[in-house]
Design an enzyme around this catalytic site. Structure first.
Site, PDB file in Angstrom:
ATOM      1  N   GLU A 123     -17.682  -5.210  24.644  1.00  0.00           N
ATOM      2  CA  GLU A 123     -16.806  -6.387  24.706  1.00  0.00           C
ATOM      3  C   GLU A 123     -15.632  -6.289  23.738  1.00  0.00           C
ATOM      4  O   GLU A 123     -14.503  -6.667  24.073  1.00  0.00           O
ATOM      5  CB  GLU A 123     -17.598  -7.671  24.400  1.00  0.00           C
ATOM      6  CG  GLU A 123     -18.636  -8.041  25.438  1.00  0.00           C
ATOM      7  CD  GLU A 123     -20.001  -7.442  25.133  1.00  0.00           C
ATOM      8  OE1 GLU A 123     -20.973  -7.803  25.816  1.00  0.00           O
ATOM      9  OE2 GLU A 123     -20.090  -6.617  24.187  1.00  0.00           O
ATOM     10  N   HIS A 133     -28.164 -17.146  24.683  1.00  0.00           N
ATOM     11  CA  HIS A 133     -27.179 -16.919  25.737  1.00  0.00           C
ATOM     12  C   HIS A 133     -26.439 -18.203  26.135  1.00  0.00           C
ATOM     13  O   HIS A 133     -25.629 -18.178  27.060  1.00  0.00           O
ATOM     14  CB  HIS A 133     -27.855 -16.320  26.973  1.00  0.00           C
ATOM     15  CG  HIS A 133     -28.089 -14.846  26.868  1.00  0.00           C
ATOM     16  ND1 HIS A 133     -28.759 -14.281  25.825  1.00  0.00           N
ATOM     17  CD2 HIS A 133     -27.717 -13.817  27.687  1.00  0.00           C
ATOM     18  CE1 HIS A 133     -28.820 -12.966  25.995  1.00  0.00           C
ATOM     19  NE2 HIS A 133     -28.178 -12.662  27.109  1.00  0.00           N
ATOM     20  N   HIS A 144      -4.180   2.945  -3.378  1.00  0.00           N
ATOM     21  CA  HIS A 144      -4.334   2.462  -2.002  1.00  0.00           C
ATOM     22  C   HIS A 144      -3.633   1.131  -1.786  1.00  0.00           C
ATOM     23  O   HIS A 144      -2.810   1.003  -0.878  1.00  0.00           O
ATOM     24  CB  HIS A 144      -5.817   2.323  -1.649  1.00  0.00           C
ATOM     25  CG  HIS A 144      -6.056   1.653  -0.330  1.00  0.00           C
ATOM     26  ND1 HIS A 144      -5.896   2.304   0.870  1.00  0.00           N
ATOM     27  CD2 HIS A 144      -6.413   0.374  -0.019  1.00  0.00           C
ATOM     28  CE1 HIS A 144      -6.145   1.459   1.862  1.00  0.00           C
ATOM     29  NE2 HIS A 144      -6.467   0.288   1.349  1.00  0.00           N
ATOM     30  N   HIS A 199       0.850  -1.193   0.000  1.00  0.00           N
ATOM     31  CA  HIS A 199       0.000   0.000   0.000  1.00  0.00           C
ATOM     32  C   HIS A 199       0.890   1.248   0.000  1.00  0.00           C
ATOM     33  O   HIS A 199       1.314   1.714   1.072  1.00  0.00           O
ATOM     34  CB  HIS A 199      -0.906   0.002   1.231  1.00  0.00           C
ATOM     35  CG  HIS A 199      -1.813  -1.182   1.320  1.00  0.00           C
ATOM     36  ND1 HIS A 199      -1.364  -2.444   1.639  1.00  0.00           N
ATOM     37  CD2 HIS A 199      -3.157  -1.301   1.118  1.00  0.00           C
ATOM     38  CE1 HIS A 199      -2.380  -3.291   1.640  1.00  0.00           C
ATOM     39  NE2 HIS A 199      -3.470  -2.624   1.320  1.00  0.00           N
TER      40      HIS A 199
END
Length: 687
Positions: free
Chosen positions: A427, A488, A277, A29
């Site tokens: 998280e 869960h 890029h 890049h």
């Protein structure tokens, strides 16, 4: 703008090294290093408190290239600044971490210039970057660590810590959700020593960022509680310098500097194009770009005379003076505060403090027992009393994960001495921030439910890749969650975590196995550990009757031997299923079938043992085996073989009380015993 010819020469050296390296590798890049060269140069030369001759000086400023695809920017800086190589034993060698030959070998096998910067692999790389958003999120943990270290170790006349943390990031970083989570908590904590430099070039791989990213980034960060500064032209060193000085003097909150850049600056056809890029510019475009810079067109990997010296006379001289003064002060600090100095030296080596295990509990036998999350909370607090740099918290789940250090303060806005971190329901950022704490040599931990390890997984993977002793604590580890239902109830998470190279997964079976699990954790220097704990109580086993819990250190051990020492079948369990295996053993005994129960809390530790030891626990001659775990069956084949059976989850769970779930999915002593009998039949019918 700058009219200093030597500065321009140095900046263009960074640019041309990046172009040439990418072109020779046929991969990489080039655009971002070309546009960011003046920004990084100004930071390194004028502000960064960093000594290239000693890149592990503890109070150095941290520099992170979060948009790691622009790695040649960092490699060029490391080379030109003359950053020295550091060994795994933390000794500094009189050799460059990145030589010119290394740059010529960009992205090649075993080179110190891999495609994305990798911590441990190349000295001077403060964290592994590449997955966008991770680097800036690590920087939040580093900034928190700096403030915590200052709060705990600084004394009047002895300011041993106070480093700043800088991260260059791009549009991709700021599109990633983890960066938003991390920026939010950084703003909440008002971290005054954190500066993100945003490369605003409005280009992504698909084309203009207008395709998908049109928000006002500055206003977003102001809403987070950040100071937002703007530099309209990346080539204006004076404006960039003024923004950096404002960060250094204004303080009170984190700073975002938005720098307007043009990708592939100077390229006659590709400046401002997405084509610059992620692919080489091509020989003709490189020649045209070099003409624009006033550079010899046919010269490759040219470092003109005076460029390296320029870095040494500014950054190098400043850094050496600051580092030498710090070491002199630390020598006096050691005399006045020997205990604190010893802690700091141990911390830098990743050694545990002396006496860290002085108050580890031993839990008495108890048929009712404790949830392993509860026993873990007790052990964590026993260790924390003697492990000052054990710092962490949970994703808004302290009452559930039992990970709060009792009696300790919480880290608060402007007050950083607390060892308890409230990460909020973040998280992903929590995992990345924990990595940042560990990169700063603290023992960081984070906690949530096992099901949400999926949100944290990229950071967990990177902690393994970087060999960081991060502590990832997960509770509510199975369908034992019960009524909360399948959303869960983790099923595939254990298997997927075990699949990550370099991770130690521990699922202890009772309170004393929890103690021994923490004994493993506390002494780790380079392996992250995933500690998996129950919500429901499990019996605390009578160790006068069963194998010693110290067997956890070897990953697996014989918990209960068959009468006469000659088992016909082996029952293997982890976590809450260990006691289930013991119940099934009694059922088999009543039917005259001698069986052995093996507790296998860690596959990784067990497989690291000698073949002789593993065969002593799981004798190849005993082919009848049953593995029992309230997770996916995937992977257990390696332990049970062709004739063994696996009592595990082969579907998602259900919403019901735990007893009903155990009956439905076969986690009963009767079912396990029957599976053992079926396995035994297979061994008798197959030679």
């Amino acid at each position: 703008m700058t009219t200093d010819k030597q500065d321009v020469l140095a900046i263009n050296t960074i640019r041309t090294l990046a172009m040439d390296a990418v072109q020779q590798a046929h991969s990489g890049h080039p655009g971002a290093p070309m546009s960011l060269a003046p920004v990084a140069y100004q930071l390194w030369q004028q502000e960064l408190r960093y000594d290239p001759s000693h890149p592990i000086w503890p109070d150095r400023d941290r520099f992170i290239l979060s948009n790691g695809h622009a790695s040649m920017l960092l490699y060029a800086l490391l080379h030109l600044a003359g950053v020295k190589r550091v060994t795994r034993e933390y000794t500094v060698e009189d050799a460059p971490t990145v030589s010119l030959e290394d740059i010529k070998k960009f992205r090649q096998l075993d080179s110190s210039t891999p495609g994305h910067p990798e911590y441990r692999w190349t000295s001077g790389v403060e964290t592994t970057t590449g997955p966008l958003g991770q680097g800036v999120s690590n920087s939040v943990g580093m900034a928190m660590a700096s403030r915590w270290l200052a709060s705990y170790y600084n004394r009047p006349g002895f300011e041993m810590f106070g480093y700043d943390v800088y991260a260059i990031c791009g549009d991709g970083d700021l599109m990633e959700g983890v960066a938003s989570e991390a920026a939010s908590i950084a703003g909440h904590l008002q971290l005054p020593n954190l500066c993100w430099i945003y490369d605003s070039n409005h280009i992504s791989i698909d084309g203009s960022t207008d395709l998908a990213f049109t928000e006002d980034v500055g206003r977003r960060f102001e809403a987070y509680g950040w100071r937002v500064l703007r530099v309209p032209d990346a080539n204006d060193l004076n404006a960039m310098g003024e923004a950096l000085r404002t960060f250094k003097t204004a303080r009170g909150k984190p700073t975002l500097i938005i720098v307007t850049t043009q990708i592939a600056y100077g390229a006659p056809k590709l400046q401002g194009s997405s084509k610059a890029h992620g692919e080489p510019l091509g020989d003709e475009e490189i020649k045209g770009t070099k003409r624009f810079y006033g550079w010899p067109e046919d010269e490759k990997f040219l470092v003109p005379d005076g460029v390296r010296e320029r870095f040494q006379e500014r950054m190098g001289a400043r850094g050496k003076q600051l580092r030498t003064a710090w070491e002199q002060k630390f020598a006096e600090y050691r005399k006045q505060f020997p205990e604190l100095a010893d802690q700091l030296e141990r911390m830098q080596r990743r050694d545990a403090p002396q006496g860290w295990d002085a108050e580890l509990p031993t839990f008495p036998a108890d048929a009712k027992g404790l949830a392993t999350r509860d026993s873990s909370g007790k052990v964590l607090n026993a260790i924390a009393k003697h492990y000052p740099w054990l710092v962490g918290g949970s994703a808004d789940l302290n009452p559930s994960t039992k990970t709060y250090i009792t009696g300790g303060e919480a880290m608060k806005p402007g007050e950083y001495a607390g060892r308890n971190i409230h990460f909020g329901v973040r998280e992903h950022a929590m995992g990345s921030i924990v990595n940042g704490l560990c990169l700063s040599k603290l023992r960081g931990y984070g906690a949530t439910f096992l099901i949400f390890s999926d949100y944290e997984r990229p950071a967990i993977r990177l902690s393994a890749l970087m060999e960081l002793p991060a502590i990832h604590i997960f509770t509510h580890d199975s369908i034992g969650v019960g009524e909360d239902g399948p959303t869960h109830q983790p099923v595939e998470q254990l298997a997927s975590l075990r699949a990550i190279p370099g991770i130690i997964v521990l699922r202890p079976g009772d309170a004393n196995e929890v103690v021994e699990s923490w004994r493993v954790i506390a002494q780790q220097r380079k392996h992250p550990v995933v500690l998996v704990l129950t919500r429901q109580p499990v019996p605390t086993l009578d160790r006068s009757k069963f194998g010693a819990a110290s067997g956890v250190a070897r990953g697996g051990y014989v918990l209960s031997e068959a009468e006469g020492g000659k088992p016909e079948v082996i029952l293997i369990g982890t976590g809450s299923e260990v006691s289930l295996c013991l119940d099934a053993q009694e059922k088999l005994k009543a039917d005259g079938i001698p069986s052995r129960v093996v507790s296998l809390p860690s596959w990784e530790l067990f497989e690291a043992q000698s073949q002789e030891y593993r065969d002593s626990v799981l004798p190849p001659s005993v082919r009848a085996r049953v593995a029992v775990e309230k997770g996916a069956a995937f992977g257990w084949e390696r332990f049970v073989g062709h004739d063994g059976n696996i009592v595990a989850m082969r579907s998602f769970g259900a919403s019901a009380p735990i007893k009903a779930l155990q009956q439905k999915f076969g986690f009963t002593a009767d079912h396990v015993a029957q599976q053992a009998k079926d396995s035994l039949k297979k061994t008798k019918t197959r030679p």
